[in-house]
Design an enzyme around this catalytic site. Structure first.
Site, short mmCIF file in Angstrom:
data_model
loop_
_atom_site.label_atom_id
_atom_site.label_comp_id
_atom_site.label_asym_id
_atom_site.label_seq_id
_atom_site.Cartn_x
_atom_site.Cartn_y
_atom_site.Cartn_z
N ALA A 22 0.86 -1.18 0.00
CA ALA A 22 0.00 0.00 0.00
C ALA A 22 0.90 1.23 0.00
O ALA A 22 1.58 1.51 0.98
CB ALA A 22 -0.89 0.00 1.24
N SER A 24 1.36 5.27 -0.34
CA SER A 24 0.61 6.52 -0.18
C SER A 24 1.20 7.63 -1.03
O SER A 24 0.54 8.60 -1.36
CB SER A 24 0.66 6.95 1.28
OG SER A 24 2.01 7.23 1.65
N GLY A 25 2.48 7.47 -1.33
CA GLY A 25 3.20 8.57 -1.97
C GLY A 25 4.26 9.12 -1.03
O GLY A 25 5.09 9.93 -1.42
N GLY A 26 4.22 8.66 0.20
CA GLY A 26 5.19 9.11 1.18
C GLY A 26 6.44 8.24 1.19
O GLY A 26 6.52 7.24 0.47
N ASP A 28 7.82 6.34 3.61
CA ASP A 28 7.82 5.04 4.28
C ASP A 28 7.32 3.91 3.38
O ASP A 28 7.97 2.88 3.23
CB ASP A 28 6.93 5.11 5.53
CG ASP A 28 7.43 6.15 6.52
OD1 ASP A 28 8.66 6.36 6.57
OD2 ASP A 28 6.60 6.75 7.22
N SER A 29 6.17 4.11 2.78
CA SER A 29 5.63 3.04 1.95
C SER A 29 6.45 2.86 0.68
O SER A 29 6.59 1.75 0.16
CB SER A 29 4.16 3.31 1.62
OG SER A 29 3.97 4.61 1.12
N CYS A 107 -9.30 4.29 10.42
CA CYS A 107 -8.75 4.11 9.07
C CYS A 107 -7.97 2.81 8.95
O CYS A 107 -8.11 2.09 7.97
CB CYS A 107 -7.85 5.29 8.73
SG CYS A 107 -7.15 5.21 7.07
N GLY A 131 3.91 0.77 5.24
CA GLY A 131 5.12 1.41 5.75
C GLY A 131 5.10 1.67 7.24
O GLY A 131 5.87 2.48 7.73
N CYS A 204 -5.05 13.55 8.03
CA CYS A 204 -4.78 13.63 6.59
C CYS A 204 -5.89 14.33 5.84
O CYS A 204 -5.67 14.91 4.79
CB CYS A 204 -4.53 12.25 6.02
SG CYS A 204 -5.96 11.17 6.07
#
Length: 362
Positions: A22, A24-26, A28-29, A107, A131, A204
RNA sequence: UGGGGUGUCGCCAAGUUGGUAAGGCAACGGAUUUUGAUUCCGUCACUCGCAGGUUCAAGUCCUGCCAUCCCAG
């Protein structure tokens, strides 16, 4: 005490399964995905859109590039309707009801390990990877469970305590042994640009970290102003609506006193905001509902270590089951738990036994 | 309008025998943080109710005025 865990190698956890990361665009992931790919795992990427904002489009665009470079398939899902229904609506209702919700608590089980998890299974993936800074551990007594991340300041196991056991124990968390700074340096070393470089650190879906503004723009009739009182009943000021305050809050009360004052109670019936000193903020226990077990309750030790807020040092508490609820009695008085927040229970050495939502303090 | 007390930053509050304005709260800014909070750091009175006076020097002494509180009324 030395821990009674061992931490399986990342690839042994993957165990030849097809893994959906998964993303997110960050940072960590993104690194999670890269690490799995480099180790030879059968990886796909999935991204859920929850908001339909510009930022979300930026993330998708950036992820498409990264995934193309790495030769990874990216699947994008639109979960804005689900996110609204399962996270944002309850968030608003909770505030309206005088609680202090933790949207991440909804979430993680409902969205990431809920609808996204289901979608990933339909694509043929057998495991979900995120992440989160947590580790899968094999405990001598309890078997496979979730344990705190290696970097104590970044550990995110608190947020996963409400995810159903069968889902979270099947997940893969490549970053559990990493520190946040390693994450950045590892990405930098590989020359990978992060689609969304700024870390998500506010709610978020709430712009500018201003939940009060967010609630006001929702077109609902929020509770109005009332009196601010001390525990003695003495009136010392006015408040602008109880939904603006949370238990334990000190800043923003606007009341000058001999010593700092904290919110110790929200009296919804009389619309009173009750303030008290740090002394008065102490509580001796709490009751949690919506309980989730990562280890069957029969196997829990009598005294567990609990966390009633993120990034709080855990503290010992006696625990018992009362019907559907968990009742914790703190060994020592502690800063008052806040209704709506997660209480996560750990073993002394940091494995997650389970969690629940705090209903009230004792 | 008799007696006594008090008037120092938005609030509370130190200020010794006159020597050049502590601290706490609040506020603001920042750090920390996948929630709200907490926590931490930093910034916050050229001025002491007002007006004169005495002093090399006054928040600290003197005089007057004003304000406010309490007791008597």
């Amino acid at each position: 005490m030395e821990s009674s865990f061992s931490y399986p190698e990342l690839m042994s956890l993957v165990d030849d399964r097809k893994v959906a990361v998964a993303v997110s665009g960050g940072a960590d992931s993104l690194l999670s995905m890269v690490l799995l790919k480099e180790l030879g795992a059968d990886v796909m990427a999935v991204h859920g859109c929850f908001l339909g904002t510009e930022k979300s489009k930026t993330a998708v665009a950036g992820l498409e590039v990264r995934c193309a470079e790495l030769g990874i398939d990216l699947h994008v899902f639109d979960f804005t309707a689900e996110f609204n229904k399962m996270v944002i609506d309850p968030f608003v209702k909770d505030y309206f009801d005088g609680n202090t919700p933790n949207p991440c608590a909804q979430c993680n089980p409902q969205i990431k390990f809920g609808v996204l998890y289901d979608a990933v299974r339909k694509l043929g993936a057998e495991a979900l990877s995120t992440g989160h800074y947590v580790r899968i551990a094999d405990h001598a007594e309890y078997g496979r469970m979730i344990a705190r991340g290696a970097e104590i300041g970044k550990d995110q196991s608190y947020f996963l305590s409400l995810v159903p056991k069968e889902k979270v124990l099947n997940a893969v968390f490549p970053l559990g042994n990493h520190s946040k700074s390693e994450t950045y340096s590892e990405l930098e070393r590989r020359g990978l640009r992060i689609p969304l470089p700024t870390e998500s650190q506010e709610i978020c879906f709430v712009p500018d970290d201003n939940y009060r503004q967010f609630l006001m723009e929702r077109n609902i009739k929020l509770p109005g102003p009332g009196n601010v009182v001390l525990s003695t009943g003495e009136k010392i000021g006015r408040h602008n609506g109880l939904w603006r305050y949370t238990h334990g809050q000190r800043k923003g009360l606007g009341i000058a006193w001999k010593e700092p004052l904290y919110v110790i109670e929200k009296d919804l019936e009389r619309n009173l905001l009750v303030l008290g000193t740090k002394e008065e903020l102490g509580a001796s226990g709490c009751i949690a509902d919506k309980v989730n077990f990562l280890v069957d309750f029969e196997k829990w030790p009598e005294t567990v270590h609990i966390q009633t807020r993120y990034r709080q040092r855990s503290m010992p508490a006696k625990v018992r089951l009362d019907g559907e609820n968990l009742v914790f009695e703190f060994v020592e008085k502690h800063s008052m738990p806040t209704p709506g927040q997660i209480v996560a229970a750990y073993t002394e050495d940091g494995a997650v036994l389970g969690g629940g939502i705090i209903r009230n303090a004792l």
